[in-house]
Design a protein around this motif. Structure first.
Motif, PDB file in Angstrom:
ATOM      1  N   MET A  53      -9.269   0.555  -9.286  1.00 44.76           N
ATOM      2  CA  MET A  53      -7.948   0.610  -8.655  1.00 44.76           C
ATOM      3  C   MET A  53      -7.647  -0.684  -7.899  1.00 44.76           C
ATOM      4  N   ALA A  87     -14.070   4.222  -9.675  1.00 46.75           N
ATOM      5  CA  ALA A  87     -12.604   4.355  -9.638  1.00 46.75           C
ATOM      6  C   ALA A  87     -12.044   3.419  -8.565  1.00 46.75           C
ATOM      7  N   ASP A 128     -16.119   8.042  -5.412  1.00 49.23           N
ATOM      8  CA  ASP A 128     -16.161   7.483  -6.757  1.00 49.23           C
ATOM      9  C   ASP A 128     -15.946   5.969  -6.696  1.00 49.23           C
ATOM     10  N   ASP A 129     -17.043   5.227  -6.522  1.00 46.30           N
ATOM     11  CA  ASP A 129     -16.846   3.792  -6.310  1.00 46.30           C
ATOM     12  C   ASP A 129     -16.379   3.072  -7.567  1.00 46.30           C
ATOM     13  N   ASN A 177      -9.023   2.453  -1.475  1.00 46.02           N
ATOM     14  CA  ASN A 177      -9.796   2.800  -0.284  1.00 46.02           C
ATOM     15  C   ASN A 177     -10.142   4.295  -0.159  1.00 46.02           C
ATOM     16  N   PRO A 178      -9.174   5.208  -0.320  1.00 47.05           N
ATOM     17  CA  PRO A 178      -9.529   6.605  -0.046  1.00 47.05           C
ATOM     18  C   PRO A 178     -10.531   7.211  -1.030  1.00 47.05           C
ATOM     19  N   ILE A 179     -10.673   6.627  -2.196  1.00 47.08           N
ATOM     20  CA  ILE A 179     -11.574   7.231  -3.182  1.00 47.08           C
ATOM     21  C   ILE A 179     -12.981   6.635  -3.112  1.00 47.08           C
ATOM     22  N   ARG A 180     -13.163   5.665  -2.205  1.00 50.91           N
ATOM     23  CA  ARG A 180     -14.440   4.961  -2.116  1.00 50.91           C
ATOM     24  C   ARG A 180     -15.598   5.875  -1.751  1.00 50.91           C
ATOM     25  N   ASN A 181     -15.307   6.916  -0.982  1.00 47.52           N
ATOM     26  CA  ASN A 181     -16.369   7.843  -0.581  1.00 47.52           C
ATOM     27  C   ASN A 181     -16.997   8.571  -1.759  1.00 47.52           C
ATOM     28  N   CYS A 234      -2.221   2.198  -5.352  1.00 49.76           N
ATOM     29  CA  CYS A 234      -3.214   2.415  -4.293  1.00 49.76           C
ATOM     30  C   CYS A 234      -4.343   1.388  -4.384  1.00 49.76           C
ATOM     31  N   GLY A 281       0.817  -1.203   0.000  1.00 48.42           N
ATOM     32  CA  GLY A 281       0.000   0.000   0.000  1.00 48.42           C
ATOM     33  C   GLY A 281       0.849   1.252   0.000  1.00 48.42           C
ATOM     34  N   ASN A 324     -13.518  -5.992  -0.443  1.00 49.26           N
ATOM     35  CA  ASN A 324     -14.799  -5.419  -0.851  1.00 49.26           C
ATOM     36  C   ASN A 324     -14.945  -5.388  -2.367  1.00 49.26           C
TER      37      ASN A 324
END
Lengths: 293, 503
Positions: free
Chosen positions: A57, A53, A50-51, A44-48, A41, A8, A85
């Motif tokens: 990723m 993307a 843009d699912d 995880n950080p973009i899950r909020n 990456c 990561g 997930n």
């Protein structure tokens, strides 16, 4: 056991001791791991926001591991949860999977779901096993109380992550006990470390961290033990920001699990990156018994 | 006569251009919007000179020598990244240096060393020329045939390759026709010599300027650290913008570059960002769309440091992004990404900020994502019984996991186990709605309630609620989905496709 190591983003940049100690422990246990410098990456950080993307990723990393022909060993619990997930969503939505594969085709990659995603702790617990680990611990700790912190994204949602029993987990506790340390009972054991809100809602983030630290101290812990870079940064660097005075006796320093295990296996502190921790943990070596010849 | 005029003109343009470029390093800084006090250029020049001299007369000279040999002459940073690229670059670099010293500057260097230096047909020149051509061919192959992922090619890259090719091919033709046809020789001579002079004049404005700036960047970054004077760090950052050759190494290594494949905003790619910033700091004008693009691009960063570790020019991109990010997010419209884990690194560094500028982008974003949903803020309003928004209700159940909200029977388990709810004495005041209320709002199809509460953006995603729901409602996943929906609805200015141009 054929694994490729997924580090990561945070570990190589900010929690180097986790990589150092994990590699040292794995080597001593005779587990060879491959690397893949194409991993990026986990999403995880973009899950909020843009699912799509996020899934792409995550899937690209899984497809790379698939191409390498190895299962994935993940050190970070947020990366682990994220990859699990994404795999879950693709397994239940063939249309999403084919969308993803259309995008991956540009790089000659393909995701079929052939790769197993395992957290570092699961590999130790299920693949190595408690008994061989116990034999590897040549210098057990004595009278050391550890507040074992499970971390959210490995444990929950349990139907997706399949890490352990989400309400009464044992994996991490048993791994801590292997070193001779006592994994104590503490009420907030399964709660969040507070990291996801740092930089977003700092008072909330630090309140949660402080509550956990106090809970651990009240239960008689000498140290916190974690297996995730976010949790470690929160209990280490952020705790230091919260209580800058080194003499503060309401501090509860944290270490990553392979540091604890490594010390018990007789690996030297510097090989486990002990000095990389922001809060001094060198005193933990005073809990070690003499080397068993 | 014509040749002399052209030569002096080219030299003059080169000199003025170089002075203009270098002066920019001292006149601007990457955080120019937010700087509270700015150091004037003359004192920055002084500080820089002082820094250079004190370094030259210290033990750091050994570091400089080592880096000069390994990274500037042998270019080991490129070698570590990719052997083919190293070969390409060395072919051009070695032979161009050879041609520069023994051929272009022969009157100054070679003839002063060797008496009566003249060869009818100089085989060394031809070999060197062919080596440059081989290098250019590899570069063109990488860019146009191999199509290295996320390596972008634009004007300056074409111009540099074309210029090199023209100079070398005409030079080779000139050398080969020297003995056979005077007329041909003369016309090749014209192309070759005026091509070189054009190249000289164009150098300060082209990507070929990196022959001067990249070594400076490599050397400066080898000896500078966090203790270096802030004025010198600002100067170095402006210089670094000119040291970037847009080779694409950072974009290739970038942890979030894959997001670009989905979102299409080129500002996600670090090398494109450098290109943009170079223009931005020269013209200082930026449209609302451009600002939104750079805001999104620069915030989509996990601060993994890989770009800095890999950059063949040794540019400290880590610090560049940190400063430019602040410059951009303080301005203009709110950035919704500020409310996501991308903020973690900024949070870790909160002690570097004053409270107000640290909080501002977060407060701005929170206001922006909750403001459009008015119902929550008009507590006296009576919610009409027929307010169910069927379209919202259907769309909110995009994935099968999200549609599970229909099973909610409002037992409040989710709100009871939520650590965020538990953190507050009077949670409704702080969070507007609790998780079970959001689930019920969706059941009723009341979009304003489901989307507008602060609870949504304070969610830790710890999954306690979802794990403990007796009805199998995927509470956390639903909150994720609502945030996604909000990102699409509330931030329409967000760029979606293509490249960004300045106003």
């Amino acid at each position: 056991m054929q694994f490729t190591l997924f580090l990561g983003c945070n570990i190589p940049a900010r929690v180097k001791q986790y990589e150092l100690s994990a590699r040292a422990v794995l080597e001593k246990l005779g587990i060879k791991v491959a690397d893949n410098k194409e991993f990026k990456c986990c999403g995880n950080p973009i899950r909020n926001t843009d699912d799509q993307a996020f899934i792409l990723m995550a899937a690209r990393n899984l497809a790379l591991a698939e191409k390498q022909g190895r299962d994935m060993m993940v050190l970070c619990k947020c990366c682990f949860g994220s990859l699990k997930n994404a795999a879950h969503v693709m397994a239940h939505h063939p249309s999403i999977q084919s969308d993803v594969n259309a995008a991956l085709a540009k790089e000659n990659l393909r995701y079929t779901g052939a790769v197993e995603i395992k957290h570092f702790l699961s590999v130790l617990y299920h693949e190595v096993g408690i008994k061989p680990l116990k034999e590897a611990v040549t210098r057990p700790f004595k009278k050391l109380n550890i507040a074992t912190h499970y971390g959210c994204h490995a444990l929950r949602p349990s139907d997706v992550t399949q890490f352990d029993d989400p309400v009464a987990p044992v994996v991490f506790d048993e791994l801590v006990s292997v070193t001779g340390a006592k994994s104590i009972k503490w009420p907030l054991k399964l709660e969040c470390c507070g990291a996801p809100m740092l930089g977003v809602m700092d008072t909330l983030s630090m309140d949660l961290t402080e509550r956990k630290i106090n809970d651990g101290l009240n239960a008689g812990a000498n140290y916190l033990c974690v297996a995730c870079p976010y949790c470690q940064m929160q209990f280490d660097r952020v705790q230091k920001m919260m209580s800058p005075d080194p003499k503060d006796n309401r501090r509860l320093a944290s270490l990553v699990y392979p540091q604890l295990l490594g010390l018990g296996m007789g690996i030297a502190g510097e090989e486990l990156g002990i000095s990389e921790n922001e809060l001094d943990i060198s005193n933990i070596e005073s809990f070690l018994e003499q080397e068993i010849q | 006569m014509l040749y002399d005029t052209a030569l002096y003109m080219a030299l003059a343009i080169f000199g003025v251009g170089l002075i203009y470029k270098v002066s920019g390093w001292f006149r601007f800084s990457v955080d120019m919007q937010n700087r509270s006090e700015s150091t004037p250029a003359p004192s920055r020049i002084q500080t820089a000179l002082r820094g250079v001299f004190s370094t030259l007369f210290s033990q750091k000279l050994f570091i400089l020598t080592r880096v000069f040999v390994s990274d500037v002459l042998l270019q080991m940073r490129i070698y570590k990244e990719d052997i083919i690229r190293w070969l390409m670059h060395m072919l051009i670099f070695i032979s161009f240096m050879f041609l520069l010293f023994t051929h272009a500057l022969d009157k100054i260097i070679v003839t002063s060393l060797f008496d009566r230096y003249y060869l009818d047909l100089n085989p060394y020149l031809i070999v060197a020329g062919l080596m440059v051509l081989a290098g250019v061919a590899i570069a063109a192959y990488r860019r146009f045939i191999l199509k290295v992922p996320r390596l972008k090619t634009a004007g300056p890259d074409y111009y540099a390759l074309i210029l090199l090719a023209v100079i070398i091919i005409s030079g080779l033709a000139m050398e080969l026709t020297k003995l056979t046809s005077y007329e041909n020789y003369q016309s090749y001579w014209n192309i070759h010599v005026y091509g070189c002079l054009f190249g000289l004049a164009y150098l300060p404005f082209s990507k070929l300027l990196h022959v001067l700036t990249t070594p400076v960047s490599l050397l400066a970054n080898a000896v500078m650290d966090k203790q270096s004077s802030p004025a010198n760090i600002k100067t170095r950052q402006m210089m670094e913008l000119d040291a970037c050759t847009r080779c694409g190494t950072c974009s290739n290594r970038c942890s979030v570059a894959v997001a670009f494949d989905r979102i299409g905003n080129e500002m996600i790619l670090p090398s494109e960002r450098m290109e943009f910033l170079r223009d931005y700091y020269s013209y200082k004008a930026i449209g609302a769309k451009g600002l939104a693009a750079i805001q999104q691009g620069i915030y989509l960063c996990t601060n993994c440091d890989r770009c800095t570790v890999a950059c063949p020019a040794g540019i400290n991109l880590r610090d560049m992004w940190f400063d430019v990010r602040e410059e951009m997010i303080q301005r203009g419209d709110a950035v919704d990404l500020v409310l996501t884990p991308f903020s973690y690194f900024r949070g870790l560094n909160m002690d570097k900020f004053d409270f107000e500028p640290f909080e501002k982008p977060v407060v701005k974003a929170r206001k922006k994502v909750t403001a459009p949903y008015k119902l929550l803020h008009q507590s006296d309003d009576i919610i009409p019984l027929t307010s169910a928004n069927q379209v919202f209700k259907e769309n909110a159940g995009l994935s099968d996991r999200a549609s599970t909200y229909t099973f909610c029977f409002a037992c409040e388990n989710c709100s009871t186990v939520c650590p965020v709810v538990g953190n507050y004495e009077s949670p409704i005041e702080e969070l507007d709605l609790l998780p079970h209320q959001i689930m019920r709002s969706m059941g009723f199809g009341i979009k304003d309630l489901a989307m507008g509460s602060r609870m949504l953006w304070y969610c830790l995603t710890c999954y306690q609620c979802q794990e403990h729901c007796p009805q199998g409602v995927k509470v956390t996943d639903i909150l994720y989905e609502l945030k996604n929906l909000s990102a699409k609805e509330v931030v329409p200015s967000q760029p979606t496709m293509g490249s960004v141009t300045l106003k």
